[in-house]
Write an enzyme that holds these catalytic residues in place. Structure first.
Site, short mmCIF file in Angstrom:
data_model
loop_
_atom_site.label_atom_id
_atom_site.label_comp_id
_atom_site.label_asym_id
_atom_site.label_seq_id
_atom_site.Cartn_x
_atom_site.Cartn_y
_atom_site.Cartn_z
N ALA A 164 0.82 -1.21 0.00
CA ALA A 164 0.00 0.00 0.00
C ALA A 164 0.85 1.26 0.00
O ALA A 164 0.47 2.28 -0.57
CB ALA A 164 -0.94 -0.01 1.19
N TYR A 165 2.03 1.21 0.65
CA TYR A 165 2.82 2.42 0.83
C TYR A 165 4.11 2.45 0.03
O TYR A 165 4.79 3.47 0.03
CB TYR A 165 3.14 2.62 2.31
CG TYR A 165 1.90 2.89 3.12
CD1 TYR A 165 1.37 4.17 3.19
CD2 TYR A 165 1.24 1.87 3.80
CE1 TYR A 165 0.21 4.43 3.90
CE2 TYR A 165 0.10 2.11 4.52
CZ TYR A 165 -0.42 3.40 4.56
OH TYR A 165 -1.56 3.65 5.27
N GLY A 166 4.47 1.36 -0.60
CA GLY A 166 5.74 1.38 -1.31
C GLY A 166 5.93 0.25 -2.29
O GLY A 166 5.11 -0.67 -2.38
N VAL A 167 7.02 0.36 -3.02
CA VAL A 167 7.45 -0.65 -3.98
C VAL A 167 8.80 -1.17 -3.50
O VAL A 167 9.66 -0.38 -3.11
CB VAL A 167 7.57 -0.06 -5.40
CG1 VAL A 167 8.09 -1.10 -6.38
CG2 VAL A 167 6.24 0.50 -5.87
N VAL A 168 8.98 -2.49 -3.54
CA VAL A 168 10.25 -3.09 -3.13
C VAL A 168 10.96 -3.58 -4.39
O VAL A 168 10.40 -4.31 -5.20
CB VAL A 168 10.04 -4.25 -2.14
CG1 VAL A 168 11.38 -4.89 -1.77
CG2 VAL A 168 9.30 -3.77 -0.90
N LYS A 217 13.08 -0.79 -0.35
CA LYS A 217 11.69 -0.34 -0.32
C LYS A 217 11.67 1.15 -0.59
O LYS A 217 12.33 1.93 0.10
CB LYS A 217 11.07 -0.64 1.04
CG LYS A 217 9.65 -0.17 1.21
CD LYS A 217 9.16 -0.49 2.61
CE LYS A 217 7.80 0.09 2.91
NZ LYS A 217 7.39 -0.20 4.31
N ASP A 222 0.70 -5.28 11.22
CA ASP A 222 0.36 -5.73 9.87
C ASP A 222 0.97 -7.10 9.61
O ASP A 222 1.60 -7.34 8.59
CB ASP A 222 0.85 -4.71 8.83
CG ASP A 222 0.22 -4.93 7.45
OD1 ASP A 222 -0.87 -5.55 7.38
OD2 ASP A 222 0.81 -4.47 6.46
#
Length: 170
Positions: A33-37, A56, A152
């Protein structure tokens, strides 16, 4: 829910440079939801024996906002737990004008979701389930002892070694 990762640009091929570290983004390892790795090759290592990190990429939020406070807390908590053998190590946080990059251990086995659903590593394998469970309980206990709640916890946020013998909270 806003999915911030959907507005991040594709950074494949980008080289992140900071304090002597040069990391080339070679593959998208995952999106949240908050980032791309990204899988990132450490260009200071030779091609015949490369070292890889997971990086990330998240947006850099405006100071004094709730999102900036949450991001700062994530950095502090992850840094505090990085020394645990079942927590993914955070090596460096690199802040740029628009983005924050978390340089993390790269785990060749991918996430626990893939081990369960795709590789079926735990099907009819009580010993493997127990091994994973004990390692994750140990990591969670260490977090709780430090006053940290994960908030989470799901298979996508647990990484595996290549042979699914070690497990790491992210």
């Amino acid at each position: 829910m806003v999915v911030f990762s959907s507005i991040l640009p594709n950074q494949l091929g980008y080289t992140l440079v900071s304090n002597g570290m040069r990391l080339r983004f070679v593959h998208v390892a995952g999106k949240g939801a908050y980032g791309v790795v990204y899988l990132a090759w450490d260009l200071s290592t030779p091609e015949h024996a490369p070292r890889f990190y997971a990086v990330k990429c998240t947006l850099k939020y405006e100071a004094n906002t709730e999102f900036a406070a949450l991001q700062k807390r994530e950095i502090i908590y992850h840094s505090a737990m990085s020394g645990h053998p079942n927590v993914t190590s955070l090596y460096r946080v690199i802040e740029q004008e628009h983005y924050v990059y978390f340089v993390l251990d790269c785990h060749e086995g991918g996430d626990l979701f893939g081990a369960i659903v795709e590789r079926k590593s735990f099907d009819h394998n009580d010993a493997a389930v127990k091994l994973a469970y004990v390692q994750l309980l140990d990591a969670m206990q260490a977090c709780h002892d430090a006053g940290i709640s994960h908030r989470d916890l799901k298979p996508e946020n647990i990484m595996c070694s290549q042979q699914d013998s070690r497990f790491f909270l992210t």
